[in-house]
Design a protein around this motif. Structure first.
Motif, PDB file in Angstrom:
ATOM      1  N   VAL A  32       0.818  -1.156   0.142  1.00 16.90           N
ATOM      2  CA  VAL A  32      -0.011   0.093   0.009  1.00 16.90           C
ATOM      3  C   VAL A  32       0.686   1.241   0.039  1.00 16.90           C
ATOM      4  N   VAL A  34       0.552   5.089   1.021  1.00 15.07           N
ATOM      5  CA  VAL A  34      -0.252   6.188   1.627  1.00 15.07           C
ATOM      6  C   VAL A  34       0.464   7.400   1.525  1.00 15.07           C
ATOM      7  N   GLU A 128       3.160  -1.193   7.405  1.00 18.75           N
ATOM      8  CA  GLU A 128       1.887  -0.481   6.731  1.00 18.75           C
ATOM      9  C   GLU A 128       1.214  -1.686   5.957  1.00 18.75           C
ATOM     10  N   TYR A 132      -2.454  -2.787   6.326  1.00 18.34           N
ATOM     11  CA  TYR A 132      -3.388  -2.770   5.274  1.00 18.34           C
ATOM     12  C   TYR A 132      -3.835  -4.245   4.726  1.00 18.34           C
ATOM     13  N   ASP A 195     -11.307  -0.555   0.232  1.00 24.11           N
ATOM     14  CA  ASP A 195      -9.708  -0.679  -0.059  1.00 24.11           C
ATOM     15  C   ASP A 195      -9.207   1.009   0.329  1.00 24.11           C
ATOM     16  N   ARG A 196      -9.976   1.820  -0.097  1.00 29.06           N
ATOM     17  CA  ARG A 196      -9.516   3.083  -0.243  1.00 29.06           C
ATOM     18  C   ARG A 196      -9.863   3.690   1.529  1.00 29.06           C
ATOM     19  N   ARG A 199      -6.880   2.239   3.371  1.00 32.80           N
ATOM     20  CA  ARG A 199      -5.737   2.912   3.111  1.00 32.80           C
ATOM     21  C   ARG A 199      -5.902   4.464   3.899  1.00 32.80           C
TER      22      ARG A 199
END
Ligand code: HEC
Length: 246
Positions: A32, A34, A128, A132, A195-196, A199
């Motif tokens: 991911v 970010v 991260e 995620y 998913d967003r 995130r």
């Protein structure tokens, strides 16, 4: 061999094997990216955390008003959207308080088998990518006490906090034997929307684990600019000093 040397070797072996265990996930992690400079994303992540995680997990090395300042929220917005914890008198705690919650470790141990850990430094302890993937890997498993398991954290003691958003997944085996998770009961969000949201949540916890990264990047750019100008000045100065020598 002396007992102390033996003990030392034992400690080294334990340390090495335990760090290998911690580093070696059995499933491959999705990566991911970010952006902690995206304040809107951090604000969405903070709201999700306050609504879905704070009941069990604290962020007790951080204060509400620092988050408000860093994320560009007014004091009223902090009170309205982040603070749900009350003190002994039933009043909302004030924005200068640490972000702890009311769950005692003893209660957590009793209710879940293991008390929900503080998550301030989570993305540094795990990563991260780990977080995620973890938050997208809950699936139904009737053999577990809460009816839910996690592909990244086997036999996790935590219920799926975001099932209303994601819906429910089940484990399916493909014809070639590969195991994957499939949504069998949709939630209020589509796959990409979920998913967003995750995130955003990961971005918020990444900021949480290292709040100064916001300043560091900004200062870094100024430092590079300064060095660039300084190089030009140094070069001109050198030319001036050496012009009569040859
Ligand atoms: C109903 C209580 C509850 C809620 C709500 C909850 N958790 Fe948990 N969580 C737990 C418990 C209990 C554990 C410990 C599980 C274990 O070790 O088996 C845990 C463990 C975790 C871990 C693993 C920590 C580690 O490294 O061992 C992460 C990450 C986590 N939770 C994130 C979240 C996030 C993010 C949310 C909100 C979206 C959330 N949790 C909501 C109870 C909860």
């Amino acid at each position: 061999m002396k007992p102390s040397i033996l003990l030392f070797l034992l400690a080294v072996v334990t340390l090495v094997t335990s760090s290998v265990q911690a580093a070696g996930p059995s499933v491959s992690l999705d990566s991911v990216k970010v952006d902690v400079d995206d304040r809107i994303s951090l604000q969405r992540g903070a709201r999700l955390f306050a609504n879905y995680c704070m009941g069990c997990h604290s962020l007790e090395y951080m204060r509400y008003n620092r988050v408000g300042r860093d994320l560009g929220l007014t004091e009223n917005q902090v009170i309205e959207s982040l603070i749900f914890t009350t003190d002994e008198d039933g009043e909302l705690v004030n924005p200068g308080s640490l972000m702890s919650n009311a769950m005692t470790p003893a209660y957590g141990d009793e209710a879940f088998g293991r008390a929900p850990p503080d998550l301030t430094l989570l993305t540094r302890v795990r990563s991260e990518d780990w977080l995620y993937t973890f938050l997208r890997s809950f699936y139904r498993d009737e053999s577990r006490p809460l009816g839910v398991n996690n592909a990244v954290f086997e036999n996790v003691g935590m219920p799926h906090p975001l099932w209303e958003l994601q819906g429910w997944q089940e484990k399916r085996e493909d014809a070639d034997g590969a195991v994957r998770l499939q949504v069998v009961e949709p939630g209020t969000m589509s796959g990409p929307e979920y998913d967003r949201a995750i995130r955003d949540l990961v971005a918020f916890l990444s900021y949480m684990a290292e709040p100064t990264q916001l300043d560091r990047q900004r200062i870094g750019i100024f430092a590079m600019l300064f060095l660039l100008i300084f190089v030009v000045l140094a070069y001109l100065l050198k030319k001036e000093y050496w012009k009569d020598v040859h």
